[in-house]
Write a protein that holds these residues in place. Sequence first.
Motif, PDB file in Angstrom:
ATOM      1  N   SER A   1       0.820  -1.221   0.000  1.00  0.00           N
ATOM      2  CA  SER A   1       0.000   0.000   0.000  1.00  0.00           C
ATOM      3  C   SER A   1       0.851   1.267   0.000  1.00  0.00           C
ATOM      4  CB  SER A   1      -0.931   0.003   1.212  1.00  0.00           C
ATOM      5  OG  SER A   1      -0.188  -0.096   2.420  1.00  0.00           O
ATOM      6  N   ASP A   2       2.134   1.162   0.368  1.00  0.00           N
ATOM      7  CA  ASP A   2       2.989   2.346   0.440  1.00  0.00           C
ATOM      8  C   ASP A   2       3.406   2.850  -0.942  1.00  0.00           C
ATOM      9  OD1 ASP A   2       2.979   2.368   3.227  1.00  0.00           O
ATOM     10  OD2 ASP A   2       4.656   0.962   3.341  1.00  0.00           O
ATOM     11  N   ILE A   3       3.388   1.980  -1.942  1.00  0.00           N
ATOM     12  CA  ILE A   3       3.892   2.405  -3.255  1.00  0.00           C
ATOM     13  C   ILE A   3       2.895   2.186  -4.391  1.00  0.00           C
ATOM     14  CG2 ILE A   3       6.251   1.868  -2.527  1.00  0.00           C
ATOM     15  CD1 ILE A   3       6.146  -0.484  -4.526  1.00  0.00           C
ATOM     16  N   MET A   4       1.746   1.572  -4.104  1.00  0.00           N
ATOM     17  CA  MET A   4       0.812   1.237  -5.183  1.00  0.00           C
ATOM     18  C   MET A   4       0.221   2.486  -5.828  1.00  0.00           C
ATOM     19  SD  MET A   4      -2.478  -0.131  -3.005  1.00  0.00           S
ATOM     20  CE  MET A   4      -3.481   0.990  -1.999  1.00  0.00           C
ATOM     21  N   THR A   5      -0.161   2.335  -7.091  1.00  0.00           N
ATOM     22  CA  THR A   5      -0.805   3.401  -7.851  1.00  0.00           C
ATOM     23  C   THR A   5      -2.316   3.301  -7.682  1.00  0.00           C
ATOM     24  OG1 THR A   5       0.953   3.463  -9.511  1.00  0.00           O
ATOM     25  CG2 THR A   5      -1.182   4.360 -10.154  1.00  0.00           C
ATOM     26  N   GLN A   6      -2.952   4.451  -7.482  1.00  0.00           N
ATOM     27  CA  GLN A   6      -4.404   4.541  -7.387  1.00  0.00           C
ATOM     28  C   GLN A   6      -4.892   5.718  -8.213  1.00  0.00           C
ATOM     29  OE1 GLN A   6      -4.258   4.922  -2.983  1.00  0.00           O
ATOM     30  NE2 GLN A   6      -5.796   3.294  -2.969  1.00  0.00           N
ATOM     31  N   PRO A   7      -6.130   5.682  -8.738  1.00  0.00           N
ATOM     32  CA  PRO A   7      -7.022   4.524  -8.814  1.00  0.00           C
ATOM     33  C   PRO A   7      -6.542   3.530  -9.874  1.00  0.00           C
ATOM     34  CG  PRO A   7      -7.958   6.353 -10.016  1.00  0.00           C
ATOM     35  CD  PRO A   7      -6.698   6.875  -9.368  1.00  0.00           C
ATOM     36  N   VAL A   8      -7.156   2.364  -9.902  1.00  0.00           N
ATOM     37  CA  VAL A   8      -6.752   1.317 -10.844  1.00  0.00           C
ATOM     38  C   VAL A   8      -7.553   1.440 -12.126  1.00  0.00           C
ATOM     39  CG1 VAL A   8      -6.437  -1.148 -11.176  1.00  0.00           C
ATOM     40  CG2 VAL A   8      -6.285  -0.174  -8.880  1.00  0.00           C
ATOM     41  N   ILE A   9      -6.853   1.446 -13.251  1.00  0.00           N
ATOM     42  CA  ILE A   9      -7.500   1.435 -14.561  1.00  0.00           C
ATOM     43  C   ILE A   9      -7.850  -0.006 -14.897  1.00  0.00           C
ATOM     44  CG2 ILE A   9      -7.226   1.946 -17.014  1.00  0.00           C
ATOM     45  CD1 ILE A   9      -5.127   4.054 -16.164  1.00  0.00           C
ATOM     46  N   THR A  10      -9.101  -0.281 -15.228  1.00  0.00           N
ATOM     47  CA  THR A  10      -9.549  -1.643 -15.518  1.00  0.00           C
ATOM     48  C   THR A  10     -10.257  -1.687 -16.864  1.00  0.00           C
ATOM     49  OG1 THR A  10     -11.670  -1.314 -14.396  1.00  0.00           O
ATOM     50  CG2 THR A  10      -9.839  -2.139 -13.063  1.00  0.00           C
ATOM     51  N   ILE A  11     -10.531  -2.898 -17.318  1.00  0.00           N
ATOM     52  CA  ILE A  11     -11.323  -3.084 -18.529  1.00  0.00           C
ATOM     53  C   ILE A  11     -12.273  -4.247 -18.313  1.00  0.00           C
ATOM     54  CG2 ILE A  11      -9.710  -4.666 -19.693  1.00  0.00           C
ATOM     55  CD1 ILE A  11     -10.435  -3.031 -22.289  1.00  0.00           C
ATOM     56  N   ARG A  12     -13.452  -4.161 -18.896  1.00  0.00           N
ATOM     57  CA  ARG A  12     -14.455  -5.217 -18.738  1.00  0.00           C
ATOM     58  C   ARG A  12     -14.063  -6.462 -19.520  1.00  0.00           C
ATOM     59  NH1 ARG A  12     -20.023  -3.453 -17.636  1.00  0.00           N
ATOM     60  NH2 ARG A  12     -20.637  -5.329 -18.782  1.00  0.00           N
ATOM     61  N   HIS A  13     -14.490  -7.608 -19.023  1.00  0.00           N
ATOM     62  CA  HIS A  13     -14.182  -8.869 -19.688  1.00  0.00           C
ATOM     63  C   HIS A  13     -14.878  -9.001 -21.039  1.00  0.00           C
ATOM     64  CE1 HIS A  13     -18.115  -9.743 -18.043  1.00  0.00           C
ATOM     65  NE2 HIS A  13     -18.160 -10.874 -18.704  1.00  0.00           N
TER      66      HIS A  13
ATOM     67  N   ARG B   1     -11.971 -11.427 -22.808  1.00  0.00           N
ATOM     68  CA  ARG B   1     -12.122 -12.600 -21.944  1.00  0.00           C
ATOM     69  C   ARG B   1     -11.327 -13.804 -22.459  1.00  0.00           C
ATOM     70  NH1 ARG B   1     -17.243 -11.896 -24.231  1.00  0.00           N
ATOM     71  NH2 ARG B   1     -17.763 -13.423 -25.858  1.00  0.00           N
ATOM     72  N   ASP B   2     -11.084 -13.863 -23.782  1.00  0.00           N
ATOM     73  CA  ASP B   2     -10.319 -14.960 -24.354  1.00  0.00           C
ATOM     74  C   ASP B   2      -8.812 -14.719 -24.306  1.00  0.00           C
ATOM     75  OD1 ASP B   2     -12.602 -16.433 -25.079  1.00  0.00           O
ATOM     76  OD2 ASP B   2     -12.818 -15.288 -26.944  1.00  0.00           O
ATOM     77  N   LEU B   3      -8.412 -13.477 -24.086  1.00  0.00           N
ATOM     78  CA  LEU B   3      -6.995 -13.113 -24.177  1.00  0.00           C
ATOM     79  C   LEU B   3      -6.331 -12.940 -22.828  1.00  0.00           C
ATOM     80  CD1 LEU B   3      -7.381 -10.418 -26.995  1.00  0.00           C
ATOM     81  CD2 LEU B   3      -6.909 -12.860 -27.260  1.00  0.00           C
ATOM     82  N   MET B   4      -7.109 -12.687 -21.785  1.00  0.00           N
ATOM     83  CA  MET B   4      -6.531 -12.391 -20.472  1.00  0.00           C
ATOM     84  C   MET B   4      -5.846 -13.605 -19.877  1.00  0.00           C
ATOM     85  SD  MET B   4      -9.943 -12.252 -18.097  1.00  0.00           S
ATOM     86  CE  MET B   4     -10.959 -13.715 -17.821  1.00  0.00           C
ATOM     87  N   SER B   5      -4.876 -13.335 -19.003  1.00  0.00           N
ATOM     88  CA  SER B   5      -4.176 -14.386 -18.271  1.00  0.00           C
ATOM     89  C   SER B   5      -4.894 -14.639 -16.950  1.00  0.00           C
ATOM     90  CB  SER B   5      -2.729 -13.979 -17.995  1.00  0.00           C
ATOM     91  OG  SER B   5      -1.994 -13.840 -19.194  1.00  0.00           O
ATOM     92  N   THR B   6      -5.101 -15.909 -16.641  1.00  0.00           N
ATOM     93  CA  THR B   6      -5.742 -16.301 -15.384  1.00  0.00           C
ATOM     94  C   THR B   6      -4.936 -17.435 -14.766  1.00  0.00           C
ATOM     95  OG1 THR B   6      -7.166 -17.859 -16.568  1.00  0.00           O
ATOM     96  CG2 THR B   6      -8.054 -15.647 -16.155  1.00  0.00           C
ATOM     97  N   PRO B   7      -5.025 -17.636 -13.450  1.00  0.00           N
ATOM     98  CA  PRO B   7      -5.768 -16.813 -12.490  1.00  0.00           C
ATOM     99  C   PRO B   7      -5.051 -15.496 -12.230  1.00  0.00           C
ATOM    100  CG  PRO B   7      -4.512 -18.463 -11.329  1.00  0.00           C
ATOM    101  CD  PRO B   7      -4.332 -18.760 -12.787  1.00  0.00           C
ATOM    102  N   LEU B   8      -5.768 -14.562 -11.629  1.00  0.00           N
ATOM    103  CA  LEU B   8      -5.179 -13.270 -11.299  1.00  0.00           C
ATOM    104  C   LEU B   8      -4.190 -13.428 -10.154  1.00  0.00           C
ATOM    105  CD1 LEU B   8      -5.302 -10.162 -11.840  1.00  0.00           C
ATOM    106  CD2 LEU B   8      -6.928 -10.045  -9.940  1.00  0.00           C
ATOM    107  N   ILE B   9      -2.964 -13.003 -10.377  1.00  0.00           N
ATOM    108  CA  ILE B   9      -1.929 -13.038  -9.341  1.00  0.00           C
ATOM    109  C   ILE B   9      -1.924 -11.691  -8.646  1.00  0.00           C
ATOM    110  CG2 ILE B   9       0.532 -13.327  -8.895  1.00  0.00           C
ATOM    111  CD1 ILE B   9       0.644 -15.006 -11.467  1.00  0.00           C
ATOM    112  N   SER B  10      -2.236 -11.665  -7.360  1.00  0.00           N
ATOM    113  CA  SER B  10      -2.395 -10.404  -6.639  1.00  0.00           C
ATOM    114  C   SER B  10      -1.811 -10.522  -5.238  1.00  0.00           C
ATOM    115  CB  SER B  10      -3.874 -10.015  -6.562  1.00  0.00           C
ATOM    116  OG  SER B  10      -4.592 -10.994  -5.822  1.00  0.00           O
ATOM    117  N   VAL B  11      -1.766  -9.399  -4.533  1.00  0.00           N
ATOM    118  CA  VAL B  11      -1.276  -9.354  -3.155  1.00  0.00           C
ATOM    119  C   VAL B  11      -2.222  -8.492  -2.326  1.00  0.00           C
ATOM    120  CG1 VAL B  11       1.154  -9.660  -3.786  1.00  0.00           C
ATOM    121  CG2 VAL B  11       0.197  -7.346  -3.614  1.00  0.00           C
ATOM    122  N   PRO B  12      -2.290  -8.720  -1.003  1.00  0.00           N
ATOM    123  CA  PRO B  12      -3.080  -7.837  -0.131  1.00  0.00           C
ATOM    124  C   PRO B  12      -2.340  -6.534   0.120  1.00  0.00           C
ATOM    125  CG  PRO B  12      -2.014  -9.538   1.164  1.00  0.00           C
ATOM    126  CD  PRO B  12      -1.739  -9.879  -0.273  1.00  0.00           C
ATOM    127  N   GLN B  13      -3.058  -5.547   0.630  1.00  0.00           N
ATOM    128  CA  GLN B  13      -2.468  -4.229   0.874  1.00  0.00           C
ATOM    129  C   GLN B  13      -1.289  -4.266   1.835  1.00  0.00           C
ATOM    130  OE1 GLN B  13      -5.149  -0.517   0.589  1.00  0.00           O
ATOM    131  NE2 GLN B  13      -6.369  -1.963   1.770  1.00  0.00           N
TER     132      GLN B  13
END
Length: 243
Positions: free
Chosen positions: A4-16, A91-103
């Motif tokens: 949370s100390d270095i993350m960028t906000q807000p997050v730009i997203t795109i719909r599936h 939806r056919d091109l995205m990489s899954t599963p989403l690799i993420s971390v908590p704040q």
Amino acid sequence: MKASDIMTQPVITIRHDASLQEAVRLMLSRGISGVPVVDHVGKPLGMLSEGDLLRRAETGTERTRPRWIAFLAGSGTLADEYVHSHSRHVRDLMSTPLISVPQDAPLESVVSMMEEHRIKHVPVMDSGRLAGMITRANLMQALMHFSSGFSGPGPTDADLRQRVLEELKGTPWGDKGYINVIVKYGVVHLQGIVTDARERDALRVAVENIPGVHAVMNRVEWCDMTSGTVIPFPDERLEVPPP
């Protein structure tokens, strides 16, 4: 340091259900190399990055294999590669599963994850929702901010207060017993009175130059010694610029 100390906000997203053209236009216009993919209620589903768009039929870069290797790969793998290089749906091109971390993930674990999975973007999550994004650029910015004269953990508030008091003690205008120093979360709060209004700025500058100070909250007032009148100034918070 935490995510949370270095993350960028807000997050730009795109719909599936967005198109490939929409995704490419978004990434180019925002100057980003990856974007989280979300469903219609904002739930993160995967990640779309430049790497997912390298093998495309439009550019003649779809993967080709010798016939015997294609036979060994199997029809399922070949079908999956065909979808990835020919589909025009996110939806056919995205990489899954989403690799993420908590704040609250330590920065070291974020970097280890990026190395392990060979990724450049790590979404930061808070209760199942996207809270921010960490990229290699964020890590470089953190390095730039902390590399100048910095090694190891930062000073504690008690350390900073002691350094401020020692710095003021060495000046002819800062050690008159009229100034109280309080430090909280790297912010130095100055309270008290000065007998010359110019000493107020000198106090601030002295504190700003102490490594580890994030900001100065200046509440020092000026006392006219002739009349005994105390003249207050507006509270002033000044962020300390990077060295």
